[in-house]
Design a protein around this motif. Structure first.
Motif, mmCIF file in Angstrom:
data_model
loop_
_atom_site.group_PDB
_atom_site.id
_atom_site.type_symbol
_atom_site.label_atom_id
_atom_site.label_comp_id
_atom_site.label_asym_id
_atom_site.label_seq_id
_atom_site.Cartn_x
_atom_site.Cartn_y
_atom_site.Cartn_z
ATOM 1 N N VAL A 64 55.698 84.571 57.894
ATOM 2 C CA VAL A 64 55.982 85.407 59.136
ATOM 3 C C VAL A 64 56.823 84.525 60.083
ATOM 4 O O VAL A 64 57.776 85.048 60.901
ATOM 5 C CB VAL A 64 54.501 85.556 59.603
ATOM 6 C CG1 VAL A 64 54.565 86.276 61.112
ATOM 7 C CG2 VAL A 64 53.903 86.778 58.808
ATOM 8 N N ARG A 65 56.546 83.161 60.097
ATOM 9 C CA ARG A 65 57.313 82.179 61.120
ATOM 10 C C ARG A 65 58.479 81.959 60.701
ATOM 11 O O ARG A 65 59.633 82.057 61.417
ATOM 12 C CB ARG A 65 56.227 81.219 61.374
ATOM 13 C CG ARG A 65 55.501 81.306 62.704
ATOM 14 C CD ARG A 65 56.322 81.450 63.877
ATOM 15 N NE ARG A 65 55.411 81.765 65.073
ATOM 16 C CZ ARG A 65 56.163 82.690 66.207
ATOM 17 N NH1 ARG A 65 57.437 83.331 66.026
ATOM 18 N NH2 ARG A 65 55.324 82.857 66.922
ATOM 19 N N GLU A 96 62.884 82.791 53.553
ATOM 20 C CA GLU A 96 63.109 81.683 52.985
ATOM 21 C C GLU A 96 62.096 80.947 52.353
ATOM 22 O O GLU A 96 62.134 80.168 51.836
ATOM 23 C CB GLU A 96 64.079 80.830 54.018
ATOM 24 C CG GLU A 96 65.761 81.617 54.202
ATOM 25 C CD GLU A 96 66.373 80.884 55.359
ATOM 26 O OE1 GLU A 96 65.652 80.477 55.947
ATOM 27 O OE2 GLU A 96 67.502 80.833 55.065
ATOM 28 N N ALA A 97 60.965 81.247 53.276
ATOM 29 C CA ALA A 97 59.813 80.234 53.076
ATOM 30 C C ALA A 97 59.040 80.868 51.771
ATOM 31 O O ALA A 97 57.930 80.130 51.412
ATOM 32 C CB ALA A 97 58.776 80.364 54.250
ATOM 33 N N GLU A 98 59.635 81.986 51.285
ATOM 34 C CA GLU A 98 58.744 82.244 50.021
ATOM 35 C C GLU A 98 59.328 81.518 48.924
ATOM 36 O O GLU A 98 58.333 81.502 47.767
ATOM 37 C CB GLU A 98 59.376 83.848 49.604
ATOM 38 C CG GLU A 98 58.766 84.818 50.599
ATOM 39 C CD GLU A 98 59.187 86.251 50.341
ATOM 40 O OE1 GLU A 98 60.196 86.501 49.501
ATOM 41 O OE2 GLU A 98 58.543 87.308 50.912
ATOM 42 N N ASP A 99 60.330 80.534 48.964
ATOM 43 C CA ASP A 99 60.612 79.812 47.711
ATOM 44 C C ASP A 99 59.655 78.884 47.636
ATOM 45 O O ASP A 99 58.969 78.254 48.553
ATOM 46 C CB ASP A 99 61.857 79.056 48.143
ATOM 47 C CG ASP A 99 62.396 77.971 46.930
ATOM 48 O OD1 ASP A 99 62.958 78.402 46.192
ATOM 49 O OD2 ASP A 99 62.233 76.871 47.245
ATOM 50 N N GLY A 128 49.321 72.961 63.132
ATOM 51 C CA GLY A 128 49.433 74.251 62.559
ATOM 52 C C GLY A 128 50.599 74.628 62.407
ATOM 53 O O GLY A 128 51.670 74.304 62.593
ATOM 54 N N VAL A 129 50.851 76.373 61.860
ATOM 55 C CA VAL A 129 51.995 76.890 61.626
ATOM 56 C C VAL A 129 52.815 76.894 62.906
ATOM 57 O O VAL A 129 53.888 76.879 62.880
ATOM 58 C CB VAL A 129 51.599 78.323 61.063
ATOM 59 C CG1 VAL A 129 52.839 78.953 60.697
ATOM 60 C CG2 VAL A 129 51.039 77.957 59.784
ATOM 61 N N GLU A 130 52.238 77.373 63.938
ATOM 62 C CA GLU A 130 52.889 77.597 65.207
ATOM 63 C C GLU A 130 53.531 76.464 65.697
ATOM 64 O O GLU A 130 54.755 76.431 66.178
ATOM 65 C CB GLU A 130 51.866 78.075 66.223
ATOM 66 C CG GLU A 130 52.594 78.700 67.569
ATOM 67 C CD GLU A 130 53.214 80.002 67.404
ATOM 68 O OE1 GLU A 130 54.386 80.029 67.876
ATOM 69 O OE2 GLU A 130 53.009 80.646 66.445
ATOM 70 N N ALA A 145 43.275 91.800 65.905
ATOM 71 C CA ALA A 145 44.295 90.741 65.265
ATOM 72 C C ALA A 145 43.808 89.557 65.660
ATOM 73 O O ALA A 145 43.623 89.286 66.968
ATOM 74 C CB ALA A 145 45.511 91.225 65.685
ATOM 75 N N ASN A 146 43.828 88.587 64.871
ATOM 76 C CA ASN A 146 43.978 87.191 65.076
ATOM 77 C C ASN A 146 44.729 86.493 64.438
ATOM 78 O O ASN A 146 44.893 86.441 63.291
ATOM 79 C CB ASN A 146 42.422 86.872 64.491
ATOM 80 C CG ASN A 146 41.908 85.595 65.040
ATOM 81 O OD1 ASN A 146 42.494 84.771 65.831
ATOM 82 N ND2 ASN A 146 41.064 84.723 64.433
ATOM 83 N N GLY A 147 45.511 85.447 64.897
ATOM 84 C CA GLY A 147 46.350 84.538 64.359
ATOM 85 C C GLY A 147 48.011 85.119 65.014
ATOM 86 O O GLY A 147 48.015 85.775 65.806
ATOM 87 N N PRO A 148 48.848 84.502 64.548
ATOM 88 C CA PRO A 148 50.319 84.614 64.966
ATOM 89 C C PRO A 148 50.729 86.126 64.666
ATOM 90 O O PRO A 148 50.358 86.608 63.563
ATOM 91 C CB PRO A 148 51.129 83.743 64.113
ATOM 92 C CG PRO A 148 50.272 83.309 63.053
ATOM 93 C CD PRO A 148 48.881 83.501 63.503
#
Length: 666
Positions: free
Chosen positions: A9-10, A14-17, A34-36, A281-284
């Protein structure tokens, strides 16, 4: 949402690789982030690259790792230096009726005290009992963004530090040493056009005029008594007010505005608030998980999911009032065909007579203003000796005409205060018994040493122990209770005020850090995050447009040994009074000061100067920074002021051309 999905999501597809995903997860584990936070640091890294846009691949992530390691080493050097250089001393608005051209949530105009005259190019008749002070005009693209002005702006060595870095990160190893010494200029905005002001001449009676544009009585509401219906009414009226703005600006009729939640084959204009597509909804959030919340008048407050696949570039955030053209053909989502921009407010202007008056008041010398932001002591001590030294520098070296000081002055989240481990103070005859005593005995004597000819403005933080008002918008501090002299003025948070011809807008809630955008398209590469958020603030006409407000909490264990989240601080919005966070009147201030935990910066956005002075003292005791403004005296000669043709001869202030900002170590 799984960690893999959050990263996709962020960072995009490209992050699927598998290799890229593993490397990103590895960095998160190594640095415990964290991701953010990882994405913000990646944006910071990308900003430093020569390429306009960079690809997320294993080679770039390797460079990214080296970048993070350099940041940690610089931070360690800075902390190591403090141990020997700075050992701690202790061990362990009078609300006028609404103006037709100035919609505001509560119909805020300009306060009666001081009485002002509102000259408007539109030709509103003047009251007989009004005196001269403020005029505004509507901005036009030629005044805001003429090619020549943009070229001049970028050729004047503007700040390069308006990027997403935290206060703890330091640019170079040499700079970490400089930060241990007071009075070192870290960066400068507009150095070629403006010289550093000589400052105040204490031998003369020159004084700057400070005029507030807010009514303090409106801020004296009782906190923690929010009524759900009142809050709903305020949020609904925000949408209705922007609806009228859009109708006037685009010359639309009410029939052009439709309900996006109703299935229809016809295109409509939809106006509402950006919210998550799920109430739980919880999270980014991401570009596919957004919905539009309608007003009660148009859509009974219902929400509809947004489909933005046809939009190439857009930046959105929760709480933003947005305008879209599109249709809801299947009843499941609103297909957006176009985003409509919300027009900007007006710019303040002055008459030729006032320009001459303000120029003569300081013998046509430039005006110097200093801006500081708390905390004013390190996390492991309650020693304010750095603040005392700074006051002596104000009196003997800097000599500003005015000082704007943001809280927190005594932070309720300070570890020693929070834990109740208040040390004893051998220099005091009687030890403080309350937190108010602590302020009166430690901080008040230091502030009283400021030369009485320096106008000092105090703006509180919701974390100030001395404030009885811990919600935003926030009431001002009590000058008499704090035993401060008459050259001190206590203003609300936020507040708008005028120092000579310059209009300031100040807010002490961290909009730049709290607003986490959902970005699609080329905006990321064409504009940095600071610029985008500044534009959001200007378009939304509020100092803190995010809703709901950001919350800072921490993990603790309850009595049963289970982990729970404990609220520490945050925006702490008082929703029924959010109208007080709007820009006062129908103009944008010349200078907007919003302190942030991000690294200090000064930036021009739409000819408005945005300033973040940085923290006065960093948590580990390293000297922080303050902002020093030098504003050239206004003059009708030389073409520095833009003349606006109309019934009355008035001039734009063009503060972004006439202002030099030095970021200096405290």
């Amino acid at each position: 949402m799984t960690l893999k999905n959050e990263l996709i999501v962020r960072f995009g597809r490209e992050a699927e690789d598998a290799e890229v995903l593993a490397m990103l997860e590895d960095i998160m584990k190594i640095y415990s982030i964290g991701v953010e936070d990882l994405f913000i640091k990646w944006e910071q890294f990308a900003y430093h690259q020569e390429e306009k846009s960079i690809e997320l691949n294993s080679a770039k992530i390797t460079e990214f790792k080296e970048f993070l390691l350099q940041q940690i080493e610089k931070k360690a050097n800075a902390i190591g230096g403090t141990a020997t250089s700075n050992p701690p001393s202790i061990k362990k608005p009078r609300i006028n009726k609404p103006h037709a051209t100035s919609p505001s949530l509560f119909g805020f105009g300009v306060p009666k005290t001081p009485t002002i005259k509102r000259r408007k190019v539109e030709g509103t008749p003047l009251s007989q009992n009004e005196s001269v002070s403020l005029k505004v005009i509507h901005n036009s693209p030629s005044l805001l963004e003429s090619p020549s002005e943009i070229t001049n702006m970028h050729s004047s060595k503007l700040f390069q530090s308006s990027i997403d870095r935290t206060q703890d990160s330091i640019s170079t190893p040499n700079e970490s040493k400089k930060n241990l010494e007071p009075g070192i200029t870290v960066e400068t905005f507009n150095p070629d056009n403006v010289d550093v002001s000589k400052g105040l001449n204490f031998e003369n009676e020159e004084k700057v005029q400070v005029i507030p544009f807010f009514e303090r009585e409106k801020y004296r509401f009782r906190t923690m008594r929010q009524n759900l219906l009142d809050a709903a009414e305020v949020l609904d009226e925000q949408i209705e007010l922007f609806t009228q703005i859009i109708l006037d600006h685009y010359k639309l009729t009410p029939n052009d505005i439709g309900d996006p939640t109703i299935q229809s084959q016809s295109e409509i204009i939809a106006i509402g608030r950006i919210v998550p597509d799920s109430p739980t909804a919880n999270g980014p959030l991401n570009i596919e998980s957004l919905a539009l919340e309608t007003s009660r008048n148009v859509g009974i407050g219902r929400r509809i999911r947004l489909n933005l696949e046809k939009i190439t570039e857009v930046t959105l955030f929760p709480g933003q009032i947005a305008v879209f053209r599109g249709k809801n053909a299947n009843g499941e989502y609103f297909m957006v065909e176009e985003t409509l921009q919300i027009p900007y407010l007006n710019s303040p202007v002055s008459t030729g007579e006032e320009i001459v008056k303000y120029g003569n008041s300081l013998d046509n010398d430039s005006m110097k203003i200093v801006i500081t932001k708390g905390p004013y002591t390190a996390n492991n001590t309650l020693d304010f000796s750095n603040l005392r030294e700074f006051v002596q520098r104000l009196n003997n070296e800097i000599k500003p005409h005015a000082v704007i000081m943001f809280g927190p002055f005594l932070d309720i989240t300070h570890p020693l205060i929070e834990s109740g481990l208040i040390p004893s103070f051998p220099s005091l005859k009687a030890q403080p018994k309350t937190l108010d005593d602590l302020f009166l005995k430690l901080i008040t004597p230091i502030l009283r040493e400021i030369n009485p000819k320096i106008q000092t403005l105090l703006i509180p933080s919701t974390r100030d122990t001395i404030s009885k008002h811990a919600a935003y918008p926030q009431d001002a501090l009590d000058r008499k209770y704090l035993q401060l002299p008459k050259n001190f003025k206590c203003f609300t948070n936020p507040s708008t005020f005028q120092i000579n011809e310059v209009f300031f807008g100040c807010s002490n809630v961290d909009s730049f850090k709290d607003i986490r955008e959902i970005v699609k398209g080329g905006n990321t590469s064409s504009k940095n995050r600071i610029s985008r958020i500044a534009e959001h603030i200007l378009q939304q006409r509020r100092y803190y447009p995010l809703f709901p407000g950001a919350v800072k909490d921490r993990k603790i264990q309850n009595g049963k040994g289970k982990d729970i989240r404990e609220h520490v601080s945050g925006a702490d919005l008082e929703v029924p009074f959010l109208g007080l966070t709007e820009f006062t009147g129908d103009f944008i201030p010349d200078i907007i000061v919003i302190p942030s935990e991000l690294i200090q910066f000064a930036k021009v956005v739409q000819n408005v100067v945005f300033v973040n002075p940085g923290a006065f003292i960093k948590p580990m005791g390293v000297r922080g920074t303050f902002a020093q403004l030098s504003v050239k005296a206004p003059s009708l000669i030389g073409g520095e002021l833009t003349k606006v043709e109309g019934e009355e001869e008035v001039f734009l202030h063009n503060i972004w051309k006439r202002c030099r900002i030095d970021i200096v170590t405290s």
